[in-house]
Design an enzyme around this catalytic site. Structure first.
Site, PDB file in Angstrom:
ATOM      1  N   PRO A  22     123.879 -67.952  21.661  1.00  0.00           N
ATOM      2  CA  PRO A  22     124.098 -66.524  22.219  1.00  0.00           C
ATOM      3  C   PRO A  22     122.884 -66.038  22.930  1.00  0.00           C
ATOM      4  O   PRO A  22     122.000 -66.358  22.903  1.00  0.00           O
ATOM      5  CB  PRO A  22     124.027 -65.775  20.642  1.00  0.00           C
ATOM      6  N   GLY A  23     123.460 -64.995  23.933  1.00  0.00           N
ATOM      7  CA  GLY A  23     122.604 -64.495  24.784  1.00  0.00           C
ATOM      8  C   GLY A  23     122.320 -65.619  26.070  1.00  0.00           C
ATOM      9  O   GLY A  23     121.358 -64.959  26.927  1.00  0.00           O
ATOM     10  N   GLY A  70     124.544 -65.850  28.522  1.00  0.00           N
ATOM     11  CA  GLY A  70     124.965 -65.492  29.822  1.00  0.00           C
ATOM     12  C   GLY A  70     126.704 -65.936  29.992  1.00  0.00           C
ATOM     13  O   GLY A  70     126.895 -65.929  30.950  1.00  0.00           O
ATOM     14  N   LYS A  71     127.236 -66.144  29.153  1.00  0.00           N
ATOM     15  CA  LYS A  71     128.698 -66.624  29.085  1.00  0.00           C
ATOM     16  C   LYS A  71     129.606 -65.801  29.533  1.00  0.00           C
ATOM     17  O   LYS A  71     130.449 -66.042  30.658  1.00  0.00           O
ATOM     18  CB  LYS A  71     129.132 -67.410  27.864  1.00  0.00           C
ATOM     19  N   HIS A  82      93.848 -68.205   5.938  1.00  0.00           N
ATOM     20  CA  HIS A  82      95.432 -68.926   6.069  1.00  0.00           C
ATOM     21  C   HIS A  82      95.807 -69.206   7.537  1.00  0.00           C
ATOM     22  O   HIS A  82      96.116 -70.104   7.915  1.00  0.00           O
ATOM     23  CB  HIS A  82      96.438 -67.968   5.672  1.00  0.00           C
ATOM     24  N   GLU A  83      95.505 -67.925   8.242  1.00  0.00           N
ATOM     25  CA  GLU A  83      96.005 -68.454   9.980  1.00  0.00           C
ATOM     26  C   GLU A  83      95.027 -68.946  10.683  1.00  0.00           C
ATOM     27  O   GLU A  83      95.297 -69.933  11.470  1.00  0.00           O
ATOM     28  CB  GLU A  83      96.046 -67.045  10.613  1.00  0.00           C
ATOM     29  N   HIS A  87      95.763 -72.815   9.878  1.00  0.00           N
ATOM     30  CA  HIS A  87      96.956 -73.144  11.027  1.00  0.00           C
ATOM     31  C   HIS A  87      96.288 -73.384  12.392  1.00  0.00           C
ATOM     32  O   HIS A  87      96.524 -74.537  12.848  1.00  0.00           O
ATOM     33  CB  HIS A  87      98.238 -72.229  11.058  1.00  0.00           C
TER      34      HIS A  87
END
Length: 651
Positions: free
Chosen positions: A204-205, A207-208, A424-425, A428
């Site tokens: 989706p999105g 540009g069809k 926590h971050e 990561h």
């Protein structure tokens, strides 16, 4: 009937008011005897007047159960009596010698008929108003079988290929369609047949719809646009009738383009889904197939359809002779994203510090709609802060907003939760930076966005379409870096890693059962792909492997997850000082960009799979317990470690 067909709301109330006035007039002249003022008498008073011989003459209206008359003194009176007493009163009047007249032709009959018809007239008026409104909006009862397509004529403002960016391959494929519509004789002279149908499919999105309009705009032909759901109605046969009417109109306006968006709404595989097929949808699909078979290439009518799921379309719809050409409209690559940003940025006041090339590199996986939304969000953010131009800071904030959602400024976390989210971050980010096969860390934040309390953004340096087993394993270790940091620092993991665990588990199972990345399972695909019920052919399927193989899959998945968890923990223990510094910086500044991260990560070397294997064989270093969940742990308590005293990198 035309007099009873009001066109506006004011006319409706006018009709109702006229009906009420007529009813009031009939009541006045019926019950009030043409406007004559009479004295009402009770039944007892009337019978007493009869007995006293005071009644001169009366008129009995048996239909209305009303007696009117005149007394000896000239008083005009009116008496209403129950119908069952009519005979008795008549005998009393005759016995008393009163002049008595019988009237059955009073105005009450007309009044009764009108009052009985008044509700019908009001309902009929309302119905005619609704019917007229439906007719004016094109959805009338007699137009139910007509097509709902919106016709865009050739002289209306058009969209051309110059307005489409990031889809060069699709534009090249559609260029032939445009050339055929503009000059069909050149192809017909060579005996070439242009495709009857073109199917555009992709995420989706991408540009069809814009591509289909661009073909019509370039060729200068009428453009009929509608959705697949416009064919399907609750009445059987309406969809097929609309298909016939659509192609009849297109042939009259030929050369023309018919564009059907979301064709999977009507072209889904027949007999699929729960309870089998849908009669109305299948009849509509059958009619669509018949109309496409009846196409004559000389008529110049081309059907262009778009869908996000070509795999669920009926095979009869995709065979040669119907949708001959299938064009993939995929997410744009780096050059495509830059072209799309140039198109949308041309109408916006961009600052001198804005580098759209950098923006394109920081938005991998974005579709054309995402990039348009990104530029619009940056304009809104610039206007919100009172600026006359869009600066880099606005684009950065817009990227964060599109990727992670808007900031949740009303979500207030306690100091303890902020520390947990920070570690926590930081886990990561640190694991993602150390591992060699992960994407570079672009930004880390503990500002709540969307449903996330914090987020770590890693972006690839180039567009990639394949991932190796080493890259997937490093990605799993990075996902578990937050959970490992919570365990190591606080000794008590939280629910914040639920999404990480879910993604790691799914990734490990996909590696084992679908990608053949397990030594014990080998290059085998185990378990048929289960489609959604409303998209697939069956509700479920039989498992194509034994219980013993299922046990091996579970053990392989568990081993992959455990190894990733140990790798993340080994990295965090080895680089505990950097973890503390990063968490302290997050608590103080909330968001860290590439420059901030580069300063904290300075001197840290990357680990490859061999380095991780050495750490597994030698064991994980002893963990530091200087920071526990039970301590108050302010930000200055976190960043006190000496960078020189950290364990050396054994790689």
């Amino acid at each position: 009937m035309k007099l009873l067909r009001p066109r506006t709301r004011g006319q409706v109330w006018t009709v109702i008011a006229v009906c009420l006035v007529i009813a009031g007039g009939l009541w006045w002249f019926g019950f009030r005897d043409g406007g004559v003022d009479r004295t009402p008498l009770t039944l007892n008073e009337f019978r007493t007047a009869i007995a006293d011989a005071d009644v001169d003459a009366v008129t009995i209206d048996d239909r209305a159960s009303v007696i009117t008359g005149e007394l000896d003194d000239g008083t005009l009176f009116r008496v209403t009596y129950p119908r069952e007493f009519g005979d008795e009163l008549t005998e009393d009047l005759i016995d008393a010698g009163v002049e008595t007249r019988i009237s059955n032709a009073g105005g009450s009959l007309l009044l009764g008929v009108f009052l009985s018809l008044l509700p019908v007239l009001v309902l009929l008026t309302v119905f005619l108003v609704i019917f007229k409104k439906m007719q004016s909006s094109g959805g009338g009862l007699f137009r139910m079988g007509k097509t709902q397509a919106r016709k865009i004529s050739a002289d209306e403002p058009t969209v051309g290929f110059s307005d489409v960016a990031g889809a060069d391959e699709a534009v090249e494929e559609l260029q032939e369609i445009k050339d055929f519509l503009s000059n069909p004789q050149r192809f017909l002279a060579m005996g070439a047949k242009i495709p009857k149908g073109v199917l555009l499919y992709g995420p989706p999105g991408t540009g069809k719809t814009l591509l289909a309009r661009a073909v019509a705009g370039e060729a200068g032909v009428p453009f009929f646009s509608l959705s697949g759901s416009d064919f399907v109605e609750m009445f059987v046969g309406v969809g097929a009738s609309r298909v016939r009417d659509l192609f009849a109109q297109a042939k009259e306006a030929a050369p023309a383009i018919v564009f059907v968006d979301e064709i999977d709404a009507v072209g889904r595989h027949r007999g699929a889904g729960v309870g089998g097929g849908h009669d109305e949808r299948e009849q509509t699909l059958n009619q669509l197939l018949v109309e496409m078979d009846g196409f004559d290439v000389a008529t110049g009518v081309i059907l262009i359809a778009a869908t996000n799921r070509p795999d669920i379309l009926d095979p009869a719809l995709l065979r040669p002779g119907r949708f001959d050409r299938q064009i993939v409209v995929d997410r744009p690559d780096l050059l495509g994203r830059r072209s799309i940003l140039d198109v949308h940025g041309a109408t916006k006041p961009l600052g001198d510090d804005v580098d759209l090339e950098t923006v394109a590199r920081r938005t991998p996986g974005f579709t054309g709609a995402d990039l348009a939304n990104l530029m619009n969000e940056s304009a809104l953010l610039a206007a919100r802060r009172g600026s006359q131009i869009i600066e880099t800071v606005d684009l950065e904030a817009a990227i964060d907003r599109v990727i992670a959602g808007p900031e949740r400024k009303n979500r207030v976390m306690s100091e303890r939760e902020r520390r947990i989210v920070a570690f926590h971050e930081a886990g990561h980010a640190l694991v993602g930076h150390i591992l060699q096969n992960t994407d570079p860390i672009h930004k880390v934040s503990i500002v709540s966005r969307g449903r996330a309390l914090g987020w770590t953004l890693s972006l690839p340096v180039e567009d990639r379409y394949l991932k190796s087993r080493s890259e997937l394993r490093d990605e799993m270790a990075m996902l578990l870096g937050g959970r490992a940091a919570e365990e190591m620092v606080f000794g008590d993991p939280t629910t914040g890693a639920a999404d990480d665990i879910d993604r790691v588990t799914k990734l490990a199972r996909t590696m084992v059962a679908e990608h053949g990345m397990s030594e014990r399972i080998g290059p085998r695909r185990l378990g048929a792909r289960r489609d959604e019920v409303f998209l697939g052919k069956e509700v479920g399927h039989d498992r194509d492997y034994s219980e013993e193989v299922a046990s091996v899959i579970d053990s392989e998945v568990a081993e992959l997850v455990d190894i990733a968890h140990r790798e993340a923990r080994a990295i965090l223990v080895t680089h505990r000082g950097a973890l503390n510094d990063l968490a302290a910086a997050l608590i103080e500044h909330e968001t860290l960009d590439e420059e901030d991260l580069a300063e904290i990560f300075e001197g840290l070397e990357s680990w490859d799979r061999q380095t991780l294997g050495d750490h597994h064989r030698s064991g994980v270093p002893e963990e530091s317990t200087a920071i526990l969940d039970t301590s108050p742990m302010l930000s200055e308590d976190i960043g006190h470690s000496d960078r020189g005293e950290r364990p050396t990198n054994r790689g």
